[in-house]
Write a protein that holds these residues in place. Sequence first.
Motif, PDB file in Angstrom:
ATOM      1  N   ALA A  33       0.854  -1.189   0.000  1.00 22.68           N
ATOM      2  CA  ALA A  33       0.000   0.000   0.000  1.00 22.68           C
ATOM      3  C   ALA A  33       0.890   1.240   0.000  1.00 22.68           C
ATOM      4  O   ALA A  33       1.847   1.321   0.769  1.00 22.68           O
ATOM      5  CB  ALA A  33      -0.893   0.003   1.228  1.00 22.68           C
ATOM      6  N   ALA A  34       0.567   2.166  -0.870  1.00 25.28           N
ATOM      7  CA  ALA A  34       1.312   3.424  -0.904  1.00 25.28           C
ATOM      8  C   ALA A  34       0.991   4.231   0.355  1.00 25.28           C
ATOM      9  O   ALA A  34      -0.160   4.256   0.808  1.00 25.28           O
ATOM     10  CB  ALA A  34       0.941   4.217  -2.146  1.00 25.28           C
ATOM     11  N   PRO A  35       1.983   4.882   0.928  1.00 26.19           N
ATOM     12  CA  PRO A  35       1.714   5.735   2.096  1.00 26.19           C
ATOM     13  C   PRO A  35       0.748   6.864   1.732  1.00 26.19           C
ATOM     14  O   PRO A  35       0.720   7.318   0.581  1.00 26.19           O
ATOM     15  CB  PRO A  35       3.099   6.298   2.441  1.00 26.19           C
ATOM     16  N   PRO A  36      -0.055   7.318   2.688  1.00 21.41           N
ATOM     17  CA  PRO A  36      -1.001   8.401   2.419  1.00 21.41           C
ATOM     18  C   PRO A  36      -0.328   9.604   1.773  1.00 21.41           C
ATOM     19  O   PRO A  36       0.754  10.016   2.171  1.00 21.41           O
ATOM     20  CB  PRO A  36      -1.541   8.751   3.805  1.00 21.41           C
ATOM     21  N   GLY A  37      -0.985  10.122   0.734  1.00 22.14           N
ATOM     22  CA  GLY A  37      -0.489  11.287   0.032  1.00 22.14           C
ATOM     23  C   GLY A  37       0.370  10.951  -1.175  1.00 22.14           C
ATOM     24  O   GLY A  37       0.562  11.787  -2.048  1.00 22.14           O
ATOM     25  N   GLU A  38       0.894   9.743  -1.264  1.00 16.40           N
ATOM     26  CA  GLU A  38       1.712   9.345  -2.413  1.00 16.40           C
ATOM     27  C   GLU A  38       0.823   8.774  -3.512  1.00 16.40           C
ATOM     28  O   GLU A  38      -0.338   8.447  -3.278  1.00 16.40           O
ATOM     29  CB  GLU A  38       2.771   8.320  -1.991  1.00 16.40           C
ATOM     30  N   ALA A  87      -2.618   4.744  11.861  1.00 14.50           N
ATOM     31  CA  ALA A  87      -2.851   6.103  12.364  1.00 14.50           C
ATOM     32  C   ALA A  87      -2.635   7.130  11.259  1.00 14.50           C
ATOM     33  O   ALA A  87      -3.408   8.087  11.123  1.00 14.50           O
ATOM     34  CB  ALA A  87      -1.937   6.388  13.549  1.00 14.50           C
ATOM     35  N   ALA A  88      -1.602   6.937  10.438  1.00 14.78           N
ATOM     36  CA  ALA A  88      -1.327   7.857   9.329  1.00 14.78           C
ATOM     37  C   ALA A  88      -2.445   7.806   8.294  1.00 14.78           C
ATOM     38  O   ALA A  88      -2.864   8.847   7.762  1.00 14.78           O
ATOM     39  CB  ALA A  88       0.016   7.522   8.691  1.00 14.78           C
ATOM     40  N   LEU A  89      -2.952   6.618   8.014  1.00  8.89           N
ATOM     41  CA  LEU A  89      -4.056   6.475   7.069  1.00  8.89           C
ATOM     42  C   LEU A  89      -5.302   7.183   7.587  1.00  8.89           C
ATOM     43  O   LEU A  89      -5.949   7.948   6.860  1.00  8.89           O
ATOM     44  CB  LEU A  89      -4.349   4.995   6.818  1.00  8.89           C
ATOM     45  N   LYS A  90      -5.633   6.964   8.851  1.00  7.43           N
ATOM     46  CA  LYS A  90      -6.808   7.616   9.435  1.00  7.43           C
ATOM     47  C   LYS A  90      -6.664   9.139   9.425  1.00  7.43           C
ATOM     48  O   LYS A  90      -7.634   9.845   9.146  1.00  7.43           O
ATOM     49  CB  LYS A  90      -7.058   7.099  10.849  1.00  7.43           C
ATOM     50  N   ALA A  91      -5.465   9.636   9.708  1.00 10.77           N
ATOM     51  CA  ALA A  91      -5.239  11.089   9.706  1.00 10.77           C
ATOM     52  C   ALA A  91      -5.401  11.656   8.302  1.00 10.77           C
ATOM     53  O   ALA A  91      -6.001  12.727   8.116  1.00 10.77           O
ATOM     54  CB  ALA A  91      -3.856  11.403  10.262  1.00 10.77           C
ATOM     55  N   ALA A  92      -4.867  10.965   7.304  1.00 10.51           N
ATOM     56  CA  ALA A  92      -4.982  11.434   5.916  1.00 10.51           C
ATOM     57  C   ALA A  92      -6.438  11.442   5.465  1.00 10.51           C
ATOM     58  O   ALA A  92      -6.881  12.369   4.790  1.00 10.51           O
ATOM     59  CB  ALA A  92      -4.130  10.559   4.992  1.00 10.51           C
ATOM     60  N   ILE A  93      -7.172  10.422   5.840  1.00 17.08           N
ATOM     61  CA  ILE A  93      -8.598  10.362   5.499  1.00 17.08           C
ATOM     62  C   ILE A  93      -9.344  11.509   6.171  1.00 17.08           C
ATOM     63  O   ILE A  93     -10.113  12.228   5.529  1.00 17.08           O
ATOM     64  CB  ILE A  93      -9.188   8.997   5.907  1.00 17.08           C
ATOM     65  N   SER A  95      -8.313  14.332   7.132  1.00 19.28           N
ATOM     66  CA  SER A  95      -7.928  15.658   6.653  1.00 19.28           C
ATOM     67  C   SER A  95      -8.611  16.047   5.345  1.00 19.28           C
ATOM     68  O   SER A  95      -8.587  17.210   4.962  1.00 19.28           O
ATOM     69  CB  SER A  95      -6.411  15.746   6.492  1.00 19.28           C
ATOM     70  N   ASP A  96      -9.228  15.083   4.651  1.00 22.63           N
ATOM     71  CA  ASP A  96      -9.886  15.403   3.385  1.00 22.63           C
ATOM     72  C   ASP A  96     -11.093  14.493   3.162  1.00 22.63           C
ATOM     73  O   ASP A  96     -11.112  13.681   2.226  1.00 22.63           O
ATOM     74  CB  ASP A  96      -8.892  15.282   2.224  1.00 22.63           C
ATOM     75  N   LEU A  97     -12.083  14.634   4.007  1.00 26.08           N
ATOM     76  CA  LEU A  97     -13.269  13.780   3.927  1.00 26.08           C
ATOM     77  C   LEU A  97     -14.054  13.964   2.630  1.00 26.08           C
ATOM     78  O   LEU A  97     -14.791  13.063   2.224  1.00 26.08           O
ATOM     79  CB  LEU A  97     -14.169  14.015   5.140  1.00 26.08           C
ATOM     80  N   ASP A  98     -13.890  15.114   1.970  1.00 29.09           N
ATOM     81  CA  ASP A  98     -14.595  15.335   0.707  1.00 29.09           C
ATOM     82  C   ASP A  98     -14.182  14.317  -0.357  1.00 29.09           C
ATOM     83  O   ASP A  98     -14.972  13.985  -1.242  1.00 29.09           O
ATOM     84  CB  ASP A  98     -14.345  16.749   0.173  1.00 29.09           C
ATOM     85  N   LEU A  99     -12.943  13.815  -0.290  1.00 29.92           N
ATOM     86  CA  LEU A  99     -12.486  12.788  -1.242  1.00 29.92           C
ATOM     87  C   LEU A  99     -13.335  11.532  -1.164  1.00 29.92           C
ATOM     88  O   LEU A  99     -13.395  10.750  -2.111  1.00 29.92           O
ATOM     89  CB  LEU A  99     -11.032  12.377  -0.946  1.00 29.92           C
ATOM     90  N   PHE A 100     -13.973  11.325  -0.031  1.00 35.23           N
ATOM     91  CA  PHE A 100     -14.673  10.073   0.236  1.00 35.23           C
ATOM     92  C   PHE A 100     -16.180  10.243   0.402  1.00 35.23           C
ATOM     93  O   PHE A 100     -16.880   9.278   0.677  1.00 35.23           O
ATOM     94  CB  PHE A 100     -14.097   9.435   1.505  1.00 35.23           C
ATOM     95  N   ALA A 102     -17.856  11.505   2.853  1.00 35.26           N
ATOM     96  CA  ALA A 102     -18.170  10.945   4.162  1.00 35.26           C
ATOM     97  C   ALA A 102     -18.104  12.035   5.226  1.00 35.26           C
ATOM     98  O   ALA A 102     -17.515  13.092   5.008  1.00 35.26           O
ATOM     99  CB  ALA A 102     -17.178   9.838   4.504  1.00 35.26           C
ATOM    100  N   GLU A 103     -18.696  11.740   6.378  1.00 35.35           N
ATOM    101  CA  GLU A 103     -18.719  12.709   7.462  1.00 35.35           C
ATOM    102  C   GLU A 103     -17.604  12.513   8.472  1.00 35.35           C
ATOM    103  O   GLU A 103     -17.271  13.425   9.198  1.00 35.35           O
ATOM    104  CB  GLU A 103     -20.081  12.654   8.148  1.00 35.35           C
ATOM    105  N   ASP A 104     -17.049  11.292   8.534  1.00 35.65           N
ATOM    106  CA  ASP A 104     -15.926  11.062   9.439  1.00 35.65           C
ATOM    107  C   ASP A 104     -15.087   9.879   8.945  1.00 35.65           C
ATOM    108  O   ASP A 104     -15.493   9.140   8.051  1.00 35.65           O
ATOM    109  CB  ASP A 104     -16.378  10.842  10.889  1.00 35.65           C
ATOM    110  N   GLY A 105     -13.919   9.735   9.533  1.00 30.02           N
ATOM    111  CA  GLY A 105     -12.981   8.707   9.101  1.00 30.02           C
ATOM    112  C   GLY A 105     -13.478   7.294   9.306  1.00 30.02           C
ATOM    113  O   GLY A 105     -13.216   6.411   8.487  1.00 30.02           O
ATOM    114  N   SER A 106     -14.198   7.050  10.381  1.00 28.95           N
ATOM    115  CA  SER A 106     -14.736   5.711  10.635  1.00 28.95           C
ATOM    116  C   SER A 106     -15.689   5.278   9.530  1.00 28.95           C
ATOM    117  O   SER A 106     -15.696   4.124   9.115  1.00 28.95           O
ATOM    118  CB  SER A 106     -15.456   5.667  11.981  1.00 28.95           C
ATOM    119  N   GLU A 107     -16.490   6.224   9.057  1.00 34.07           N
ATOM    120  CA  GLU A 107     -17.413   5.933   7.965  1.00 34.07           C
ATOM    121  C   GLU A 107     -16.634   5.528   6.715  1.00 34.07           C
ATOM    122  O   GLU A 107     -16.997   4.579   6.020  1.00 34.07           O
ATOM    123  CB  GLU A 107     -18.294   7.151   7.664  1.00 34.07           C
TER     124      GLU A 107
END
Length: 123
Positions: A33-38, A87-93, A95-100, A102-107
Amino acid sequence: MARYVFSVRFRLDPGSGVRVDPATFETTLSKEAAPPGEDEWLFFRDNLWRGELNAPGHMRSLAEETLGVPVEGVEYRRFETTEAEYAALKAAIASDLDLFNAEDGSEVLNKYFGSSIEVEPEE
Protein backbone atom coordinates in the motif's frame (compact mmCIF):
# COMPACT_ATOMS: atom_id res chain seq x y z
CA MET A 1 4.80 -1.93 5.14
CA ALA A 2 1.02 -1.93 4.83
CA ARG A 3 -0.34 -4.25 2.18
CA TYR A 4 -3.50 -5.44 0.48
CA VAL A 5 -3.88 -9.22 0.49
CA PHE A 6 -5.76 -11.12 -2.22
CA SER A 7 -6.54 -14.73 -2.97
CA VAL A 8 -5.79 -15.50 -6.63
CA ARG A 9 -6.90 -18.57 -8.55
CA PHE A 10 -4.92 -19.13 -11.74
CA ARG A 11 -4.37 -21.86 -14.26
CA LEU A 12 -1.42 -23.14 -16.18
CA ASP A 13 -1.99 -23.44 -19.90
CA PRO A 14 0.97 -25.37 -21.32
CA GLY A 15 1.62 -25.77 -25.03
CA SER A 16 0.17 -28.58 -27.11
CA GLY A 17 1.22 -32.08 -26.23
CA VAL A 18 1.80 -31.14 -22.57
CA ARG A 19 -0.62 -31.65 -19.73
CA VAL A 20 -0.47 -30.54 -16.10
CA ASP A 21 -2.52 -31.90 -13.24
CA PRO A 22 -3.78 -29.99 -11.44
CA ALA A 23 -3.95 -27.13 -13.90
CA THR A 24 -5.57 -24.70 -11.47
CA PHE A 25 -3.87 -23.31 -8.37
CA GLU A 26 -4.70 -20.86 -5.63
CA THR A 27 -2.17 -18.53 -4.06
CA THR A 28 -1.96 -15.39 -1.96
CA LEU A 29 -0.91 -12.15 -3.63
CA SER A 30 0.12 -9.13 -1.55
CA LYS A 31 0.31 -5.60 -2.91
CA GLU A 32 2.18 -2.93 -0.97
CA ALA A 33 0.00 0.00 0.00
CA ALA A 34 1.31 3.42 -0.90
CA PRO A 35 1.71 5.73 2.10
CA PRO A 36 -1.00 8.40 2.42
CA GLY A 37 -0.49 11.29 0.03
CA GLU A 38 1.71 9.35 -2.41
CA ASP A 39 0.64 8.06 -5.83
CA GLU A 40 -1.88 5.22 -5.54
CA TRP A 41 -2.61 5.78 -1.84
CA LEU A 42 -6.31 5.84 -2.76
CA PHE A 43 -6.17 2.27 -4.08
CA PHE A 44 -8.76 1.24 -1.48
CA ARG A 45 -11.18 3.98 -2.55
CA ASP A 46 -10.83 3.08 -6.21
CA ASN A 47 -10.97 -0.72 -5.88
CA LEU A 48 -12.84 -1.76 -2.72
CA TRP A 49 -16.38 -1.43 -1.44
CA ARG A 50 -17.44 -2.81 1.96
CA GLY A 51 -14.47 -5.18 2.04
CA GLU A 52 -15.01 -6.59 -1.45
CA LEU A 53 -13.57 -5.80 -4.87
CA ASN A 54 -15.80 -3.33 -6.67
CA ALA A 55 -14.61 -4.51 -10.13
CA PRO A 56 -13.41 -8.14 -9.94
CA GLY A 57 -12.84 -8.35 -13.71
CA HIS A 58 -10.52 -5.35 -13.63
CA MET A 59 -8.54 -6.80 -10.72
CA ARG A 60 -8.34 -10.15 -12.51
CA SER A 61 -6.81 -8.38 -15.53
CA LEU A 62 -4.29 -6.60 -13.30
CA ALA A 63 -3.36 -9.91 -11.64
CA GLU A 64 -2.88 -11.54 -15.05
CA GLU A 65 -0.51 -8.74 -16.09
CA THR A 66 1.40 -9.01 -12.81
CA LEU A 67 1.66 -12.79 -12.68
CA GLY A 68 1.90 -13.56 -16.40
CA VAL A 69 -0.63 -16.43 -16.20
CA PRO A 70 -4.36 -16.70 -16.96
CA VAL A 71 -6.22 -15.74 -13.77
CA GLU A 72 -9.64 -17.24 -13.12
CA GLY A 73 -10.52 -15.18 -10.08
CA VAL A 74 -9.32 -12.69 -7.48
CA GLU A 75 -10.82 -12.09 -4.05
CA TYR A 76 -9.84 -9.37 -1.63
CA ARG A 77 -8.99 -10.82 1.79
CA ARG A 78 -7.63 -8.09 4.06
CA PHE A 79 -5.56 -4.98 4.61
CA GLU A 80 -2.56 -5.60 6.86
CA THR A 81 -0.95 -2.61 8.53
CA THR A 82 0.95 -1.51 11.60
CA GLU A 83 -0.44 0.80 14.28
CA ALA A 84 1.65 3.73 13.00
CA GLU A 85 0.62 3.21 9.36
CA TYR A 86 -3.01 2.84 10.40
CA ALA A 87 -2.85 6.10 12.36
CA ALA A 88 -1.33 7.86 9.33
CA LEU A 89 -4.06 6.47 7.07
CA LYS A 90 -6.81 7.62 9.44
CA ALA A 91 -5.24 11.09 9.71
CA ALA A 92 -4.98 11.43 5.92
CA ILE A 93 -8.60 10.36 5.50
CA ALA A 94 -9.81 12.75 8.22
CA SER A 95 -7.93 15.66 6.65
CA ASP A 96 -9.89 15.40 3.38
CA LEU A 97 -13.27 13.78 3.93
CA ASP A 98 -14.60 15.33 0.71
CA LEU A 99 -12.49 12.79 -1.24
CA PHE A 100 -14.67 10.07 0.24
CA ASN A 101 -18.07 11.76 0.47
CA ALA A 102 -18.17 10.94 4.16
CA GLU A 103 -18.72 12.71 7.46
CA ASP A 104 -15.93 11.06 9.44
CA GLY A 105 -12.98 8.71 9.10
CA SER A 106 -14.74 5.71 10.64
CA GLU A 107 -17.41 5.93 7.97
CA VAL A 108 -14.72 5.92 5.27
CA LEU A 109 -12.92 2.90 6.70
CA ASN A 110 -16.17 0.95 6.98
CA LYS A 111 -17.38 2.06 3.55
CA TYR A 112 -14.30 0.74 1.74
CA PHE A 113 -12.62 -1.84 3.97
CA GLY A 114 -15.61 -3.29 5.82
CA SER A 115 -14.09 -5.28 8.67
CA SER A 116 -11.05 -6.46 6.71
CA ILE A 117 -8.34 -4.35 8.39
CA GLU A 118 -5.76 -6.20 10.49
CA VAL A 119 -3.55 -3.97 12.61
CA GLU A 120 -0.29 -5.56 13.72
CA PRO A 121 1.17 -4.32 17.01
CA GLU A 122 4.42 -2.38 16.86
CA GLU A 123 7.51 -4.28 17.94
